[in-house]
Design a protein around this motif. Structure first.
Motif, short mmCIF file in Angstrom:
data_model
loop_
_atom_site.label_atom_id
_atom_site.label_comp_id
_atom_site.label_asym_id
_atom_site.label_seq_id
_atom_site.Cartn_x
_atom_site.Cartn_y
_atom_site.Cartn_z
N ASN A 180 13.50 9.24 6.06
CA ASN A 180 12.11 9.42 5.63
C ASN A 180 12.02 10.18 4.32
O ASN A 180 11.19 9.85 3.46
CB ASN A 180 11.31 10.14 6.71
CG ASN A 180 11.03 9.25 7.91
OD1 ASN A 180 11.11 8.02 7.79
ND2 ASN A 180 10.75 9.84 9.05
N GLY A 221 10.62 8.78 0.65
CA GLY A 221 9.39 9.37 0.08
C GLY A 221 8.26 9.44 1.09
O GLY A 221 7.09 9.50 0.71
N MET A 222 8.60 9.43 2.37
CA MET A 222 7.56 9.55 3.38
C MET A 222 7.50 10.96 3.94
O MET A 222 6.62 11.30 4.71
CB MET A 222 7.83 8.58 4.53
CG MET A 222 7.69 7.15 4.11
SD MET A 222 7.47 6.08 5.51
CE MET A 222 9.06 6.16 6.26
N GLU A 263 2.26 13.90 -3.91
CA GLU A 263 1.94 12.80 -3.01
C GLU A 263 1.76 11.49 -3.76
O GLU A 263 2.27 10.44 -3.37
CB GLU A 263 0.66 13.15 -2.24
CG GLU A 263 0.57 12.40 -0.92
CD GLU A 263 -0.82 12.49 -0.34
OE1 GLU A 263 -1.34 13.62 -0.20
OE2 GLU A 263 -1.40 11.42 -0.05
N LYS A 264 1.03 11.59 -4.87
CA LYS A 264 0.76 10.38 -5.62
C LYS A 264 2.04 9.81 -6.22
O LYS A 264 2.28 8.60 -6.21
CB LYS A 264 -0.25 10.69 -6.73
CG LYS A 264 -1.03 9.47 -7.13
CD LYS A 264 -2.16 9.81 -8.07
CE LYS A 264 -2.73 8.50 -8.61
NZ LYS A 264 -3.60 8.75 -9.77
N THR A 283 4.00 8.05 -3.61
CA THR A 283 3.45 6.73 -3.33
C THR A 283 3.95 5.73 -4.35
O THR A 283 4.40 4.63 -4.02
CB THR A 283 1.92 6.76 -3.32
OG1 THR A 283 1.49 7.81 -2.47
CG2 THR A 283 1.33 5.45 -2.85
N THR A 284 3.89 6.11 -5.61
CA THR A 284 4.34 5.22 -6.67
C THR A 284 5.83 4.92 -6.52
O THR A 284 6.29 3.79 -6.72
CB THR A 284 4.07 5.86 -8.05
OG1 THR A 284 2.74 6.32 -8.04
CG2 THR A 284 4.28 4.86 -9.17
N ARG A 296 7.56 4.96 -3.67
CA ARG A 296 7.72 4.02 -2.54
C ARG A 296 7.39 2.61 -2.97
O ARG A 296 8.06 1.65 -2.63
CB ARG A 296 6.76 4.39 -1.40
CG ARG A 296 7.17 5.59 -0.59
CD ARG A 296 6.44 5.59 0.75
NE ARG A 296 5.00 5.63 0.66
CZ ARG A 296 4.30 6.73 0.57
NH1 ARG A 296 4.88 7.91 0.53
NH2 ARG A 296 2.98 6.68 0.50
N ARG A 297 6.31 2.55 -3.74
CA ARG A 297 5.78 1.27 -4.15
C ARG A 297 6.78 0.48 -4.98
O ARG A 297 6.93 -0.72 -4.83
CB ARG A 297 4.52 1.61 -4.92
CG ARG A 297 3.73 0.55 -5.53
CD ARG A 297 2.53 1.23 -6.19
NE ARG A 297 1.56 0.24 -6.52
CZ ARG A 297 0.27 0.35 -6.28
NH1 ARG A 297 -0.19 1.43 -5.72
NH2 ARG A 297 -0.54 -0.61 -6.60
N ILE A 305 1.11 -5.15 -4.88
CA ILE A 305 1.17 -3.84 -5.52
C ILE A 305 2.38 -3.65 -6.42
O ILE A 305 2.51 -2.62 -7.07
CB ILE A 305 1.18 -2.73 -4.45
CG1 ILE A 305 2.26 -3.01 -3.42
CG2 ILE A 305 -0.17 -2.62 -3.78
CD1 ILE A 305 2.47 -1.85 -2.46
N ARG A 313 9.25 -9.07 3.74
CA ARG A 313 8.22 -8.25 3.09
C ARG A 313 8.88 -7.13 2.29
O ARG A 313 8.48 -6.83 1.17
CB ARG A 313 7.28 -7.66 4.15
CG ARG A 313 6.15 -6.88 3.53
CD ARG A 313 5.17 -6.41 4.57
NE ARG A 313 5.76 -5.39 5.42
CZ ARG A 313 5.15 -4.87 6.50
NH1 ARG A 313 3.94 -5.30 6.83
NH2 ARG A 313 5.74 -3.96 7.22
N LYS A 358 9.22 -7.00 -2.46
CA LYS A 358 8.83 -5.97 -3.42
C LYS A 358 9.88 -5.81 -4.50
O LYS A 358 9.68 -5.08 -5.47
CB LYS A 358 8.67 -4.63 -2.70
CG LYS A 358 7.36 -4.51 -1.96
CD LYS A 358 7.36 -3.27 -1.08
CE LYS A 358 7.13 -2.02 -1.91
NZ LYS A 358 7.16 -0.82 -1.07
#
Lengths: 771, 233
Positions: free
Chosen positions: B51, B55-56, B76-77, B80-81, B83-84, B112, B151, B155
């Motif tokens: 995790n 990045g969780m 946090e932001k 997210t980026t 992870r993305r 995304i 999935r 990405k």
């Protein structure tokens, strides 16, 4: 302790879904308090007026005829169904105190049993004594033991106030239908000895009314018809209870609140049921495993069913208790305060409509408990083994939109997801739409109501009437006197009287007649659309509502009963719109043409310079400012306005609770999806719309549906105002827009609360296992 | 410098009054394009490691570097980026969105990403060309897991993280899924980290990080990893 353990489980479960159970509780409370509160208002009016009607032994109707003879009385008594017939005398007198207020005099033989004053304090004993209107006495600081002089038939008579009383005919105490708000300073009643009053009429007892009491089974209409035969030309008219302004106003208000108490709560009951349905369906689905365990442990079907039903039953019972407490204590107390201005009762203690409270409580418990039971039923027939297995994944399904590839393929990805989510939860969607629809509808209705009330007072007292003062003339003042006075300003003579109208279809009405000149500089009649009208040269103008009540239209002929008791046919040439004071209008030329004398009863003046010496002269009986009339009009309707604001508030609660519930349910149900998206790297702002758009959708659809609901509410409200007021509510685009904006603000506030929740998603927890 | 580096990572959780160290001073490095297994009993701290790498979750002490970037410092932001763009996840319970079809679930990733792969191609690659328009509820567990792999890979991430990807599957299906992960990742040059309690799986890894009680017990490089087909559990 089987029950104990399950009960503890219910408490725990409810604590976990606290906000949803609170929502159900709030809706149930609002629904119940509306029913109980609004019911308590009409029930109080009805109970209090019934007490007074009973105690004073109110007649069923009155026959107005000068000096009814004993033979006539005997004939009336011999009609089948007539139990009592008693003579009495009634006339308006002028009290010789400050402001020259009007006192309606009642005089009757001592042995009379009908229409007695409802004595509150003191006791009438002597011939010199009088029973005075209690409110009037309070307004003028008079009390038992004081003396009062009244002027009747130009003679002054003095009485000792021996008792103070209320009267069934003066609960809504206005002098005539054109006075809008009771004012005890200006109008009251006095009950005096018949011999004393006879002194003003040269010793003859001047009876002018016969009061009738019918047996329970008697046909009032049939009895009324026989009056013509008995009194012949002497018959001036029959006044039924509904023709009595006070009694009519009382029953009108009762009707008005009965309508309110029936129509509005329906929506709240429905939404309560829907919220319970969506909450309980989810709870039961979540507890699939637990139901399986309970079954496996050997709990009976019935006890499990009751376990889940009890959630709703508890909340429903709590809600109905809260409603029964809040309804009368908040809604009832606020509204009854406004009614004190309108009605004179012995007291204003709230009466409750117990049968309906019981009925509504059962209904609300059905809406919560019954629905809970229903949502649990479908899992009941599954075998425990099936229930213990993991829940099959939620079925995804294609929606109708996909059959329109042109639309579907052009939709954004997130829109597709939202569309599928939304359309899959139809019950929840309907709940939200209903909630928002109700909210918008209530707000539109309330705005229209407010606008109607302020708008009509504006139309009436700014556009139709443009005088400064309306001056009621002394009976001896003539047309010539007014001309000779050369008042400094615009002056318009008017004659106002009451006449009996008979339509060809047989409908009879006592209605106000206003007579003035054709050019009419200070009264500007208009039609319903607001276009100015002038009085017709020949024929009469009738107000819209009266025409509706008599079922006549332009071109029809009606009969007027002239002051010499003969009938004259007149044609309705014009329909005019008048908010209050329904009646007919004609020019003084036409009035004389049909054989009447034009004798102004009042003069309207727009002053260049106010003439105080004229106002205080003997020519003048009383006068009133247009501004005062306007204020009184508004005040008469404050009870209605308070109700309007309560509607807005409850509409707000409705929207808030429903949208919050839907937002939270959406959130909980999708928390796993949302966590997945978050893990994939979706930002907060990309996730938020997935939950919130659904709320916006239903808000927008709800608002659209809310517009016709608002129209319906407006219609119900305006038709509930009784025969005297002709209110037409216009739903204008600005009202719709404002109501929509208010509703949207509710939706936005709710969404911001829900989006705070989204921030608390714990990705790791949500991903761990299938719940 | 290694592609992934954990430097004295600690992770503490506060549970009531006591502090529990889920991860206690873990350091390791992973090279680009390798297939790695983090092995351990439940409670060993392996999922926490995964995790944090994904990045969780954030570390309490220590630094994590991925491709030269210190992700333990991101907010946090930023996470997210991260992870993305860099991470693909495969979970034990698939975590597909039930209201989306297989294809749409894969398209979610495409929505995304900066440089996504074609969702249809990815589904063909995992052998689900004919199930694209099915909803998750209409598919078997193995099929759902394959959608979830498609999935994750659509990405086009640099790192593929799999948390007990076979945990909910029977051994035959599990082997097939592992083979798929291994083959596709190799083809595409992805770095794979699989977390499992299932020791035999470790035999197919380039590197095995064996954890116990929040610490690394043993790090082992397999000179010649075995083929999935040969593994039995």
């Amino acid at each position: 302790m089987v029950k104990g353990a399950l009960f503890k489980k219910s408490v725990q479960d409810m604590r976990k879904s606290l906000s949803q159970f609170i929502s159900i509780f709030i809706m149930a409370t609002v629904a119940m308090s509306m029913v109980v509160g609004l019911d308590s208002i009409w029930k109080t009016i009805e109970t209090q007026s019934d007490i007074m009607y009973q105690e004073s032994n109110l007649s069923d109707f009155w026959v107005t005829a000068p000096n009814p003879s004993d033979t006539e009385l005997w004939k009336v008594l011999n009609i089948d169904g007539v139990e009592k017939a008693e003579k009495r005398f009634t006339v308006n007198s002028i009290a010789q105190i400050d402001g020259k207020p009007t006192l309606k005099v009642y005089a009757m033989p001592a042995e009379n049993t009908l229409d007695l004053p409802d004595v509150e304090s003191g006791k009438k004993l002597s011939k010199q004594g009088a029973v005075l209107d209690k409110s009037f006495a309070n307004a003028h600081h008079l009390s038992v033991g004081d003396a009062i002089t009244i002027e009747v038939n130009d003679k002054k008579i003095q009485f000792h106030i021996e008792a103070l009383a209320l009267s069934s005919e003066h609960i809504f105490a206005t002098k005539d239908a054109s006075t809008i708000l009771p004012d005890s300073k200006k109008y009251g009643f006095i009950v005096v000895d018949e011999d004393r009053i006879a002194t003003a009429y040269g010793g003859v007892k001047p009876y002018n009314q016969v009061a009738l009491r019918l047996s329970g089974s008697a046909d009032s209409k049939a009895v009324q018809k026989q009056m013509d035969g008995i009194f012949g030309d002497d018959l001036v008219g029959v006044v039924t209870r509904t023709d009595n302004h006070s009694i009519d106003m009382v029953s009108g208000k009762v009707q008005q609140f009965k309508t309110l108490a029936t129509v509005f709560p329906i929506m709240f009951f429905l939404v309560t049921a829907l919220i319970t349905l969506s909450t309980m369906t989810r709870l039961v689905e979540d507890q699939r495993n637990q139901i399986g365990i309970l079954k496996a442990l050997g709990y009976s079907k019935r006890s499990i069913l009751w376990h889940y039903t009890s959630y709703g039953v508890y909340v429903g019972i709590l809600g109905s208790i809260a409603g029964v407490l809040i309804g009368p204590n908040v809604i009832g107390k606020v509204l009854i305060r406004n009614l004190k201005f309108l009605f004179t009762f012995q007291n204003y203690d709230l009466s409750l409509n117990i049968p309906n409270i019981i009925f509504s409580s059962i209904l609300i418990i059905l809406c919560t408990g019954g629905v809970s039971c229903y949502s649990c039923l479908k899992l009941q027939d599954e075998m425990p083994a099936v229930l213990l297995r993991d829940k099959p994944p939620k079925k995804g399904s294609h929606i109708f939109l996909e059959r329109l590839p042109k639309v579907w393929n052009r939709m954004k990805f997130s829109s597709k997801l939202i569309a599928r989510n939304t359309l899959k939860n139809k019950a929840r969607m309907i709940m939200s739409i209903l909630g928002v629809m109700g909210c918008t509808g209530l707000i539109i209705g309330a705005f229209t109501l407010y606008d109607m009330v302020t708008g009509v007072s504006k139309t009436t007292y700014e556009k139709i009437y443009t005088y400064d003062q309306k001056i009621m003339l002394d009976t001896r003042t003539t047309d010539r006197d007014i001309k000779n006075l050369n008042l400094d300003g615009v002056v318009q003579d008017t004659q106002e009287t009451m006449m009996e109208l008979t339509a060809k279809n047989g409908i009879r009405k006592m209605a106000g007649v206003s007579v003035f000149s054709k050019d009419s500089p200070l009264i500007h009649l208009q039609d319903t659309a607001g276009n100015r009208l002038t009085l017709p040269e020949a024929g009469i103008a009738m107000t819209r509502k009266l025409a509706e009540l008599m079922n006549v239209k332009v071109g029809d002929t009606i009969n007027l009963k002239r002051s010499d008791d003969s009938y004259v046919p007149v044609e309705i040439s014009e329909i005019v719109y008048m908010v209050s004071g329904q009646g007919i209008y004609m020019t003084n030329d036409y009035w004389e043409k049909i054989g009447e004398d034009f004798k102004p009863t009042s003069v309207l003046v727009k002053w260049n310079k106010k003439d105080d010496s004229f106002l205080s002269s003997d020519y003048v009986e009383s006068y009133v400012d247009r501004a005062t009339q306007k204020d009184n009009f508004k005040q008469n309707l404050t009870a209605v306005l308070s109700a309007a604001f309560m509607l807005i508030t409850s509409g707000g609660i409705l929207a808030f609770v429903v949208l919050y519930n839907m937002g939270i349910l959406n959130f909980f149900e999708r928390v796993r999806d949302l966590a997945t998206l978050e893990v994939l790297g979706f930002h907060q702002k990309e996730i938020r719309p997935l939950v919130l758009m659904e709320n916006f959708f239903s808000a927008v659809i709800g608002i659209l549906f809310g517009i016709p609901v608002g129209m319906a509410i407006t219609y119900i409200l305006q038709s509930g105002f009784g025969d005297d007021l002709d209110l037409i509510g216009h739903i204008t685009p600005d009202k719709v827009v404002i109501s929509a904006i208010i509703t949207l603000i509710f939706a936005i506030v709710v969404n911001s609360i829900v989006s705070k929740k989204i921030r608390t998603i714990d990705m790791l927890q949500a991903l761990k296992s299938v719940e | 410098m290694s592609f992934i580096r954990f430097d004295k990572i600690e992770r503490e959780y506060i549970v009531g009054d006591s502090i529990i160290k889920a991860v206690d001073g873990v350091s390791f490095s992973i090279e680009k394009g390798t297939f790695n297994v983090v092995l351990g009993q439940s409670g060993a701290g392996k999922t926490t490691v995964l995790n944090m790498l994904g990045g969780m979750d954030t570390s309490t002490h220590g630094s994590i570097f991925v491709d030269g970037e210190e992700i333990s410092k991101l907010n946090e932001k930023g996470l997210t980026t991260y992870r993305r763009n860099k991470i693909g996840f495969v979970f034990q319970f698939y975590n597909l969105v039930p209201n989306l079809t297989a294809l749409e679930n894969v398209q979610l990733a495409k929505e995304i990403c900066q440089d996504p792969l074609d969702p249809k191609e990815m589904l063909e690659r995992v052998g689900l060309a004919d199930r694209m328009n099915n909803f998750p509820s209409q598919m078997s567990g193995g099929e759902q897991q394959r959608v979830s792999i498609a999935r994750a890979l659509a990405k086009n991430p640099q790192i593929l993280l799999c948390d007990e990807p076979t945990g909910a599957l029977d051994s035959g299906t599990g082997r097939m899924v592992l083979k798929l992960i291994r083959d596709v990742a190799k083809d595409m040059g992805k770095t794979v980290i699989v977390v499992t309690h299932n020791a035999p799986i470790a035999e197919m890894a380039d590197t095995v990080i064996h954890m116990r009680d929040g610490k690394i017990y043993e790090t082992k490089c397999n000179e010649c990893p075995r083929n999935v087909e040969e593994i039995v559990w």
